[in-house]
Design a protein around this motif. Structure first.
Motif, mmCIF file in Angstrom:
data_model
loop_
_atom_site.group_PDB
_atom_site.id
_atom_site.type_symbol
_atom_site.label_atom_id
_atom_site.label_comp_id
_atom_site.label_asym_id
_atom_site.label_seq_id
_atom_site.Cartn_x
_atom_site.Cartn_y
_atom_site.Cartn_z
ATOM 1 N N ASP A 38 0.827 -1.206 0.000
ATOM 2 C CA ASP A 38 0.000 0.000 0.000
ATOM 3 C C ASP A 38 0.864 1.259 0.000
ATOM 4 O O ASP A 38 0.560 2.218 -0.713
ATOM 5 C CB ASP A 38 -0.932 0.014 1.215
ATOM 6 C CG ASP A 38 -2.054 -1.003 1.105
ATOM 7 O OD1 ASP A 38 -2.281 -1.520 -0.013
ATOM 8 O OD2 ASP A 38 -2.698 -1.285 2.138
ATOM 9 N N VAL A 39 1.931 1.249 0.794
ATOM 10 C CA VAL A 39 2.831 2.406 0.836
ATOM 11 C C VAL A 39 3.479 2.612 -0.525
ATOM 12 O O VAL A 39 3.573 3.739 -1.023
ATOM 13 C CB VAL A 39 3.900 2.230 1.942
ATOM 14 C CG1 VAL A 39 5.015 3.258 1.798
ATOM 15 C CG2 VAL A 39 3.260 2.336 3.314
ATOM 16 N N VAL A 90 2.869 18.070 -3.774
ATOM 17 C CA VAL A 90 3.430 16.729 -3.877
ATOM 18 C C VAL A 90 4.603 16.579 -2.917
ATOM 19 O O VAL A 90 4.772 15.528 -2.290
ATOM 20 C CB VAL A 90 3.848 16.422 -5.337
ATOM 21 C CG1 VAL A 90 4.592 15.105 -5.410
ATOM 22 C CG2 VAL A 90 2.635 16.403 -6.230
ATOM 23 N N GLU A 91 5.397 17.628 -2.774
ATOM 24 C CA GLU A 91 6.542 17.543 -1.859
ATOM 25 C C GLU A 91 6.070 17.330 -0.425
ATOM 26 O O GLU A 91 6.663 16.563 0.326
ATOM 27 C CB GLU A 91 7.399 18.805 -1.976
ATOM 28 C CG GLU A 91 8.724 18.691 -1.288
ATOM 29 C CD GLU A 91 9.580 17.562 -1.855
ATOM 30 O OE1 GLU A 91 10.308 16.934 -1.040
ATOM 31 O OE2 GLU A 91 9.537 17.284 -3.060
ATOM 32 N N ALA A 92 4.969 17.960 -0.057
ATOM 33 C CA ALA A 92 4.408 17.757 1.285
ATOM 34 C C ALA A 92 3.949 16.306 1.450
ATOM 35 O O ALA A 92 4.155 15.704 2.505
ATOM 36 C CB ALA A 92 3.251 18.709 1.530
ATOM 37 N N LEU A 93 3.353 15.755 0.398
ATOM 38 C CA LEU A 93 2.930 14.358 0.461
ATOM 39 C C LEU A 93 4.135 13.425 0.559
ATOM 40 O O LEU A 93 4.095 12.426 1.276
ATOM 41 C CB LEU A 93 2.100 13.996 -0.774
ATOM 42 C CG LEU A 93 0.678 14.528 -0.814
ATOM 43 C CD1 LEU A 93 0.032 14.205 -2.150
ATOM 44 C CD2 LEU A 93 -0.141 13.959 0.324
ATOM 45 N N ARG A 94 5.219 13.751 -0.134
ATOM 46 C CA ARG A 94 6.423 12.932 -0.052
ATOM 47 C C ARG A 94 7.002 12.964 1.360
ATOM 48 O O ARG A 94 7.438 11.933 1.882
ATOM 49 C CB ARG A 94 7.477 13.430 -1.047
ATOM 50 C CG ARG A 94 7.233 12.968 -2.429
ATOM 51 C CD ARG A 94 8.450 13.188 -3.278
ATOM 52 N NE ARG A 94 8.192 12.664 -4.597
ATOM 53 C CZ ARG A 94 8.490 13.270 -5.716
ATOM 54 N NH1 ARG A 94 9.104 14.430 -5.683
ATOM 55 N NH2 ARG A 94 8.202 12.721 -6.875
ATOM 56 N N LEU A 95 7.016 14.156 1.968
ATOM 57 C CA LEU A 95 7.512 14.248 3.344
ATOM 58 C C LEU A 95 6.635 13.435 4.292
ATOM 59 O O LEU A 95 7.123 12.749 5.187
ATOM 60 C CB LEU A 95 7.573 15.713 3.786
ATOM 61 C CG LEU A 95 8.614 16.583 3.094
ATOM 62 C CD1 LEU A 95 8.446 18.040 3.511
ATOM 63 C CD2 LEU A 95 10.010 16.088 3.388
ATOM 64 N N GLU A 96 5.333 13.505 4.066
ATOM 65 C CA GLU A 96 4.412 12.744 4.901
ATOM 66 C C GLU A 96 4.613 11.238 4.712
ATOM 67 O O GLU A 96 4.576 10.461 5.668
ATOM 68 C CB GLU A 96 2.979 13.134 4.530
ATOM 69 C CG GLU A 96 1.981 12.888 5.629
ATOM 70 C CD GLU A 96 0.648 13.514 5.295
ATOM 71 O OE1 GLU A 96 -0.352 12.798 5.466
ATOM 72 O OE2 GLU A 96 0.601 14.677 4.868
ATOM 73 N N ALA A 156 7.440 9.794 3.779
ATOM 74 C CA ALA A 156 8.713 9.450 4.427
ATOM 75 C C ALA A 156 8.525 9.324 5.933
ATOM 76 O O ALA A 156 9.071 8.410 6.560
ATOM 77 C CB ALA A 156 9.763 10.506 4.099
ATOM 78 N N GLN A 157 7.737 10.226 6.527
ATOM 79 C CA GLN A 157 7.454 10.148 7.967
ATOM 80 C C GLN A 157 6.683 8.865 8.289
ATOM 81 O O GLN A 157 6.949 8.212 9.300
ATOM 82 C CB GLN A 157 6.661 11.382 8.418
ATOM 83 C CG GLN A 157 6.330 11.404 9.884
ATOM 84 C CD GLN A 157 7.577 11.489 10.743
ATOM 85 O OE1 GLN A 157 8.552 12.129 10.368
ATOM 86 N NE2 GLN A 157 7.549 10.845 11.889
ATOM 87 N N LEU A 158 5.756 8.491 7.421
ATOM 88 C CA LEU A 158 4.998 7.253 7.617
ATOM 89 C C LEU A 158 5.925 6.041 7.597
ATOM 90 O O LEU A 158 5.796 5.140 8.433
ATOM 91 C CB LEU A 158 3.936 7.121 6.517
ATOM 92 C CG LEU A 158 3.104 5.837 6.523
ATOM 93 C CD1 LEU A 158 2.263 5.742 7.786
ATOM 94 C CD2 LEU A 158 2.236 5.768 5.287
ATOM 95 N N ARG A 159 6.884 6.022 6.687
ATOM 96 C CA ARG A 159 7.831 4.911 6.636
ATOM 97 C C ARG A 159 8.694 4.857 7.893
ATOM 98 O O ARG A 159 8.968 3.775 8.423
ATOM 99 C CB ARG A 159 8.717 5.029 5.391
ATOM 100 C CG ARG A 159 7.993 4.653 4.131
ATOM 101 C CD ARG A 159 8.887 4.692 2.920
ATOM 102 N NE ARG A 159 8.155 4.220 1.756
ATOM 103 C CZ ARG A 159 8.339 4.663 0.543
ATOM 104 N NH1 ARG A 159 9.256 5.580 0.306
ATOM 105 N NH2 ARG A 159 7.638 4.185 -0.461
ATOM 106 N N ARG A 160 9.139 6.019 8.383
ATOM 107 C CA ARG A 160 9.933 6.041 9.624
ATOM 108 C C ARG A 160 9.104 5.539 10.801
ATOM 109 O O ARG A 160 9.585 4.769 11.631
ATOM 110 C CB ARG A 160 10.449 7.452 9.900
ATOM 111 C CG ARG A 160 11.652 7.848 9.065
ATOM 112 C CD ARG A 160 12.312 9.117 9.574
ATOM 113 N NE ARG A 160 11.415 10.271 9.539
ATOM 114 C CZ ARG A 160 11.256 11.076 8.484
ATOM 115 N NH1 ARG A 160 11.918 10.855 7.373
ATOM 116 N NH2 ARG A 160 10.432 12.099 8.543
ATOM 117 N N ASN A 161 7.863 5.983 10.868
ATOM 118 C CA ASN A 161 6.982 5.524 11.948
ATOM 119 C C ASN A 161 6.734 4.026 11.867
ATOM 120 O O ASN A 161 6.684 3.344 12.896
ATOM 121 C CB ASN A 161 5.649 6.266 11.905
ATOM 122 C CG ASN A 161 5.769 7.710 12.321
ATOM 123 O OD1 ASN A 161 6.771 8.124 12.900
ATOM 124 N ND2 ASN A 161 4.760 8.493 12.002
#
Length: 128
Positions: free
Chosen positions: A53-54, A72-78, A80-85
């Motif tokens: 899904d990610v 889109v850059e904000a979504l990419r940061l989000e 990346a944060q989701l993957r770290r979490n």
């Protein structure tokens, strides 16, 4: 995955009266290991589904970027944060499983140590 129980675990030499207790402890430990293995397999499947899904969401974000979408850059940061979490959450589950396994083995050993001296009394009461 957890390591399987010591299949050849036997009571100390000269402790033949506690064979049934040792056998039962081994059986219970193997059963718990089976449940843990099944749980880990289910978690791995859920983790694979979440990873797909990610990746799917990441692909959609990339397609949005190709077409000049805003934010889109904000979504990419989000993302990346989701993957770290997700990685931190997986580490937490791994540590919790190790702690639970250690606590279970200590508990089994403690209970076995407390019950073992009572077996001769129980056997003597049954024989009479």
């Amino acid at each position: 995955m957890t390591t399987p129980s010591d299949a050849g675990a036997r009571p100390p030499a000269g402790d033949g009266g506690n064979f049934l207790l040792w056998r039962e402890v081994d059986r219970l430990d193997r059963r718990v290991d089976e449940v843990v293995a099944r749980t880990e397999r289910l978690v791995a499947e859920a983790r694979a589904d979440l990873a797909s899904d990610v990746d799917r969401v990441g692909g959609r974000v990339d397609r949005l970027d190709e077409h000049g979408s805003r934010g889109v850059e904000a979504l990419r940061l989000e993302l990346a944060q989701l993957r770290r979490n997700l990685n931190a959450h997986e580490e937490m589950h791994t540590q919790a499983a190790q702690d639970q396994r250690t606590a279970r083995r200590w508990t089994i050993g403690l209970v076995a140590g407390l019950i073992a001296p009572l077996y001769p009394l129980i056997i003597a009461a049954v024989v009479r």
